[in-house]
Design an enzyme around this catalytic site. Structure first.
Site, short mmCIF file in Angstrom:
data_model
loop_
_atom_site.label_atom_id
_atom_site.label_comp_id
_atom_site.label_asym_id
_atom_site.label_seq_id
_atom_site.Cartn_x
_atom_site.Cartn_y
_atom_site.Cartn_z
N PRO A 179 0.82 -1.21 0.00
CA PRO A 179 0.00 0.00 0.00
C PRO A 179 0.86 1.27 0.00
CG PRO A 179 0.12 -0.91 2.21
CD PRO A 179 0.87 -1.87 1.33
N GLY A 180 0.45 2.25 -0.77
CA GLY A 180 1.15 3.53 -0.78
C GLY A 180 0.20 4.65 -0.41
N ARG A 181 -0.74 4.93 -1.33
CA ARG A 181 -1.66 6.05 -1.16
C ARG A 181 -2.45 5.97 0.14
NH1 ARG A 181 -3.99 8.67 -5.59
NH2 ARG A 181 -3.46 6.83 -6.83
N ARG A 194 -1.11 16.35 -9.62
CA ARG A 194 -2.28 15.48 -9.81
C ARG A 194 -3.47 16.18 -10.48
NH1 ARG A 194 -4.87 12.86 -6.59
NH2 ARG A 194 -4.73 10.90 -7.66
N CYS A 244 3.14 29.19 -16.07
CA CYS A 244 2.60 29.70 -17.32
C CYS A 244 2.02 28.59 -18.18
CB CYS A 244 3.70 30.45 -18.06
SG CYS A 244 4.11 31.94 -17.14
N1 LLP Z 1 2.83 -1.63 -6.10
C1 LLP Z 1 3.10 -1.34 -7.38
C2 LLP Z 1 3.78 -2.35 -8.20
C3 LLP Z 1 2.70 -0.11 -7.91
O1 LLP Z 1 2.95 0.15 -9.19
C4 LLP Z 1 2.04 0.84 -7.11
C5 LLP Z 1 1.62 2.14 -7.62
C6 LLP Z 1 1.81 0.50 -5.75
C7 LLP Z 1 2.21 -0.75 -5.29
C8 LLP Z 1 1.14 1.43 -4.77
O2 LLP Z 1 -0.17 1.68 -5.14
P1 LLP Z 1 -1.14 2.50 -4.16
O3 LLP Z 1 -1.38 1.67 -2.92
O4 LLP Z 1 -0.45 3.78 -3.83
O5 LLP Z 1 -2.37 2.73 -4.95
N2 LLP Z 1 0.78 8.95 -9.46
C9 LLP Z 1 -0.51 8.31 -9.38
C10 LLP Z 1 -0.45 6.95 -8.76
C11 LLP Z 1 0.51 6.00 -9.45
C12 LLP Z 1 0.57 4.65 -8.80
C13 LLP Z 1 1.66 3.83 -9.40
N3 LLP Z 1 1.86 2.54 -8.82
C14 LLP Z 1 -1.49 9.23 -8.66
O6 LLP Z 1 -1.09 10.33 -8.27
O7 LLP Z 1 -2.67 8.91 -8.54
#
Ligand code: LLP
Length: 423
Positions: free
Chosen positions: A276-278, A314, A344
């Site tokens: 998990p990231g977001r 974003r 700009c």
């Molecule tokens: N694992 C892999 C292999 C991934 O490619 C990603 C995210 C994650 C985990 C984490 O995913 P999450 O839990 O954060 O959804 N810049 C974009 C989001 C790009 C996500 C890329 N990969 C945004 O601002 O919405």
């Protein structure tokens, strides 16, 4: 629990980060400034951890790679999901044990694989045959076996934004589902490889359970087939992707997600990893900015602030919606305004037609849910130094990444002799 809330203070009612007034942070660190709550990070990690049960939680460093953020989550028990040599260095520098690091990504280079082998990471999530061969030869050359999970592409539409969908057949990620079995067997026969599992990640900001359930189901199908053919599959990496509520939409229920994850692990009798990231970092951060001026063009009111698309990409890149709050709301009703940055480009709009209380030059605003994919995606476009980053902890606050100063920004460039006439 909301770690960012309005409270009465000496200067009137205003938004706080934990026990620190945002106006105080703006005075101390300047604006624009990302503000992260360490209690929110730890609280979210703990809640996620309780919901999914017994799994290795590898925080996806790409969401927010600040060393203080990684260390804060690492202290709570997180490992790291990395996608580059730079992220490997950050995870190690933040004290994450190599045994809790997994390495994903379609374009790992030989140098990056070498670094990760040197560090002794837990697992490589391999995404192509070419990558598998290269990793095998590098590992064999040093007499070790690299632990590998194959990342498969289950061809499932995560029903999220097109640019952050990763599990459809047309996306660049993972190994074609129908070829995964043969490649797994191939890997198991290679000297430098210890095949130990499967991985998936179908996209980010998922707001329904169905795509997860479908993808885990397909993974289960493949896992059973492999075992029937005599392969060992002991690890399943179920990726990240759990969405958050940006605009008050109903977020996917953490407990339903957790129950699905636990059931998957139980039924397939495999050790689980999640990435998990977001979900961890998004709601734990906001972007604090100051109004430079307000300008009326025809019947449109533009509130021009000192953050821009170079600080938070974003909205411009995905049309993303972030809640925006006045730090010290003025009394009176809300009126629609466009909140824009100084870059700009007409696309440098942080919020269009957004109902806001009156905003005047010098007022502070907070762009919410900016802790993930905010600072990490910033640039110095228009020669704007990217925003500072700060972390609060109760009544404490610290600058965890200063805003670049102009000298540092310019010092990265050099002018060749033939242009300066000094050769
Ligand atoms: N694992 C892999 C292999 C991934 O490619 C990603 C995210 C994650 C985990 C984490 O995913 P999450 O839990 O954060 O959804 N810049 C974009 C989001 C790009 C996500 C890329 N990969 C945004 O601002 O919405």
């Amino acid at each position: 629990m909301d770690y960012f809330s309005y409270r009465e203070s000496a200067g009137g009612r205003q938004l706080f980060a934990e026990d620190v007034a945002l106006s105080e942070l703006a005075e101390r660190f300047g604006t624009p400034c990302y503000v992260y709550s360490s209690a929110a990070l730890v609280g979210r990690f703990d809640a996620f951890s309780r919901a999914v049960g017994d799994a290795l939680l590898c925080y996806s460093v790409k969401a927010n790679d600040n060393l203080a953020v990684i260390r804060c989550l690492g202290g709570a028990g997180a490992g790291a999901d990395i996608v580059s040599g730079g992220e490997l260095r950050r995870a190690l520098a933040a004290g994450i044990a190599p045994a809790k690091i997994v390495f994903a990504g379609v374009g790992k280079t030989g140098d990056e694989m070498d670094d990760a082998l040197d560090a002794g990471i837990a697992r490589f999530n391999v995404e192509s045959e070419d990558e598998l061969q290269l990793l095998a030869s590098l590992a064999a050359a040093r007499g070790v076996r690299a632990p590998v999970a194959l990342r498969v592409n289950p061809d499932i539409d995560a029903k999220t934004h097109d640019k952050i969908s990763t599990g459809r057949a047309q996306d660049k990620f993972g190994i074609e589902f129908d070829r995964a079995g043969a490649l797994y067997a191939r890997g198991a026969g290679l000297d430098g490889i210890a095949m130990d599992g499967l991985a998936i990640h179908i996209g980010s900001q998922l707001t329904s359970l169905k795509p997860f359930a479908d993808a885990f189901g397909r993974l289960g199908e493949l896992c059973r087939n492999l075992r029937q053919n005599g392969q060992t599959v002991s690890q399943l990496d179920l990726g990240g992707g759990l969405g958050i509520s940006y605009a008050g939409e109903t977020p996917l229920d953490l407990h339903q997600y957790g129950a699905l994850v636990q059931r998957t692990g139980r039924e397939l009798e495999a050790a689980l990893t999640l990435e998990p990231g977001r979900w961890m970092a998004g709601p734990a951060g906001l972007l604090l900015a100051r109004v430079i001026r307000v300008k009326q063009n025809g019947n449109k009111q533009f509130v021009i602030v000192d953050m821009a698309m170079n600080d938070l990409l974003r909205p411009a890149l995905y049309g993303a919606w972030h809640d925006i709050q006045a730090v010290m709301p003025r009394p009176g009703g809300a009126a629609p305004v466009d909140i824009v940055g100084p870059v700009c480009e007409s696309g440098d709009v942080i919020a269009a037609e957004r109902g806001m209380p009156e905003l005047r030059a010098g007022d502070l605003i907070a762009v919410r849910d900016a802790g993930a994919y905010g600072a990490v995606m910033s640039s110095s476009y228009n020669s704007r130094p990217p925003a500072a980053e700060a972390m609060v902890h109760g009544t404490d606050a610290a600058l965890i990444r200063p805003r670049l100063d102009y000298d540092t920004l310019l010092a990265r460039d050099s002018v060749p002799d033939w242009l300066t006439g000094s050769h």
